[in-house]
Structures are given as structure tokens and as C-alpha cells.
Scaffold this motif. Sequence first.
Motif, mmCIF file in Angstrom:
data_model
loop_
_atom_site.group_PDB
_atom_site.id
_atom_site.type_symbol
_atom_site.label_atom_id
_atom_site.label_comp_id
_atom_site.label_asym_id
_atom_site.label_seq_id
_atom_site.Cartn_x
_atom_site.Cartn_y
_atom_site.Cartn_z
ATOM 1 N N LEU A 20 -23.782 48.678 34.521
ATOM 2 C CA LEU A 20 -25.101 48.975 33.964
ATOM 3 C C LEU A 20 -25.593 47.661 33.358
ATOM 4 O O LEU A 20 -24.987 47.137 32.424
ATOM 5 C CB LEU A 20 -24.963 50.086 32.913
ATOM 6 N N VAL A 21 -26.666 47.138 33.923
ATOM 7 C CA VAL A 21 -27.108 45.784 33.595
ATOM 8 C C VAL A 21 -28.442 45.826 32.869
ATOM 9 O O VAL A 21 -29.391 46.435 33.367
ATOM 10 C CB VAL A 21 -27.275 44.958 34.903
ATOM 11 N N GLY A 22 -28.521 45.181 31.700
ATOM 12 C CA GLY A 22 -29.777 45.139 30.953
ATOM 13 C C GLY A 22 -30.504 43.832 31.224
ATOM 14 O O GLY A 22 -31.191 43.676 32.236
ATOM 15 N N GLY A 23 -30.301 42.858 30.328
ATOM 16 C CA GLY A 23 -31.023 41.578 30.373
ATOM 17 C C GLY A 23 -31.061 40.937 31.758
ATOM 18 O O GLY A 23 -32.120 40.522 32.231
ATOM 19 N N LYS A 83 -35.363 48.644 30.295
ATOM 20 C CA LYS A 83 -35.784 48.933 28.918
ATOM 21 C C LYS A 83 -37.324 48.892 28.827
ATOM 22 O O LYS A 83 -37.988 49.283 29.779
ATOM 23 C CB LYS A 83 -35.093 47.983 27.940
ATOM 24 N N GLY A 133 -22.768 45.750 29.221
ATOM 25 C CA GLY A 133 -22.715 44.917 28.017
ATOM 26 C C GLY A 133 -22.735 43.461 28.433
ATOM 27 O O GLY A 133 -21.702 42.894 28.791
ATOM 28 N N SER A 134 -23.944 42.869 28.460
ATOM 29 C CA SER A 134 -24.117 41.450 28.800
ATOM 30 C C SER A 134 -23.544 41.079 30.163
ATOM 31 O O SER A 134 -22.976 39.997 30.325
ATOM 32 C CB SER A 134 -23.508 40.568 27.710
ATOM 33 N N VAL A 135 -23.701 41.979 31.109
ATOM 34 C CA VAL A 135 -23.253 41.672 32.473
ATOM 35 C C VAL A 135 -24.202 40.641 33.079
ATOM 36 O O VAL A 135 -25.422 40.738 32.926
ATOM 37 C CB VAL A 135 -23.257 42.949 33.342
HETATM 38 P P1 PGA Z 1 -27.403 43.967 28.387
HETATM 39 O O1 PGA Z 1 -27.855 45.488 28.224
HETATM 40 O O2 PGA Z 1 -26.915 43.807 29.816
HETATM 41 O O3 PGA Z 1 -28.631 43.168 28.092
HETATM 42 O O4 PGA Z 1 -26.306 43.741 27.405
HETATM 43 C C1 PGA Z 1 -27.066 46.530 28.716
HETATM 44 C C2 PGA Z 1 -27.631 47.830 28.233
HETATM 45 O O5 PGA Z 1 -28.113 47.890 27.096
HETATM 46 O O6 PGA Z 1 -27.598 48.820 28.991
#
Ligand code: PGA
Length: 256
Positions: free
Chosen positions: A233-236, A10, A213-215
Motif C-alpha cells: 500500500l503506497v502513499g507518497g 489521499k 509505510g514509506s514504500v
Molecule cells: P506513505 O503512505 O507511503 O506515504 O508512507 C502510506 C499510507 O499512508 O498508506
Amino acid sequence: MKSYIVGNWKMNFSVGESSVYLHKLSQKLRASRGLTVVVSPSFVALQPLSLQIDRKKLRLAAQAGNPHDFGAYTGAVSYTQLRGIVDYGIIGHSERRQLFHESDKDIRASVAAALRNQITPILCVGETETEHTFGETEDVIRDQLLGGLSEVSTEDISKVIIAYEPIWAISTTTDAHLASPDEIGDVAGFIRRTLKDTYGAATAKEIPLLYGGSVNPSNAGGYLTIPEINGLLVGGASLIADQFIDIIEIAKKVQD
Ligand code: PGA
């Protein structure tokens, strides 16, 4: 099927920080045939990182792109400009849909533009908390899928990746909002059936389907063993190199 771990950074990290992170990741990773690891930094970092990256171990993704090739679109970056720099493009992320008002039409044009420029689209779909509560998930997912893919030919669909990201499960800090493997499995099965209706069973079976989603390292193993899920798909958690590396290691174990 091959599996994928994609880190969506991000709007985080300077160019220097992105480069240091990539170096660390590259040192820890061994190339793996069955697992593709992708990171998605900000636009400014993509070009320098594309010179640094060891493509046997890692690939780059853009977080968004403009579907026009060139022209008077101040502030935009096109898939034509990204060609050769990234191998993947995240398209239709819920933050792009909600905060930047990207419509299904924009998303469809982006999918087509990415494909035309040899960039693999990672098309994100997912329902809001309200849609989830009111039992509208399947309708929303079907609309987003068919809306995003309607210009994709049967030949090109094998070059597309789908990511299911329920918006209510993104960036949560409490377990109460985590999606359960059963819930994800139901929607993943629905996505696979929808793809099968449009593109036929043999083709639909080969389309990678990711979950996001919050992985984190504690739930990644459970998500990766959902039968229809081929990656994450990993964000944070992708912002913390050690956590991201743990998730990659878990994915390798699940693959073996
Ligand atoms: P998250 O984000 O792992 O922080 O929930 C996932 C994303 O928005 O792709």
C-alpha cells in the motif's frame, strides 16, 4: 498467491489531474494475472475515473466510506453509493483513525458495509511509535484486527485484504524510521497466526496481507520478498507516476 499494489492518493490531485495520471498509468501497464494494481483517488474523482478505467489493467478503491446505506449523514458517502464505482475500499487507515476519530466500531461497520455492497475491504492496522517502543505492537494489532473483523463470517473473510501499516513508518523521509523487512515479517507472521486462530489455517493462508509505510522503488523489492507479504500500500510514492510504475514493475519481477 496473487499480489497487489495499491496507490493511496489521499487528498491530492484535481479530477483533471487524476484523469491524466490514470491515462498515463494505463498506457504503461500491461494486464497481469498475478498482480492487481489499484489506485485510490478522492471521492470527487471516483465516478469519472470509473468510466475511464480499463478494469483489465487497473481497479479503483475508495479511501473511506460511511457504513450507513442512506440517510441524514451530511457530507458522507456510503458504500452503497460506491457500489459499482469501486472494487476496493481502504478501511481504518491510521489517518482516519487519528484525524477523523474512527473507532473500531465504525471500522467494523464499514467492513460489513463494504462486503454487503460487493466492495473488497482493505483493512489497515498498525501501531503508533509509542506503542512500538513499549512493546505493545501485538496487543494493538490483535485488537484492531479482531475489532475490525468481528462481524465477518468465515465465508466472507476470503474477500478481505489486510494491510499492516506501522504509523511510525508512514510518510518518513529518513531511513531511520523505515520499518525493516525483519520487523515487518514478525508482525505479518503474528497477523497470519491471529487470523489462523480465528478462521483456521487453510482460510488464513489465502488472505492477502499488504505492507504500507514509506514504500518507494528502492525498498519495494525488499518488502515484497518478505514471505508473508502479498503486496504494498503506497502513499507518497504513488503520487509520482514514474515511481509508482517502477514499484509495479518490481512487483511483476518478484511474481515471476
Ligand atoms: P506513505 O503512505 O507511503 O506515504 O508512507 C502510506 C499510507 O499512508 O498508506
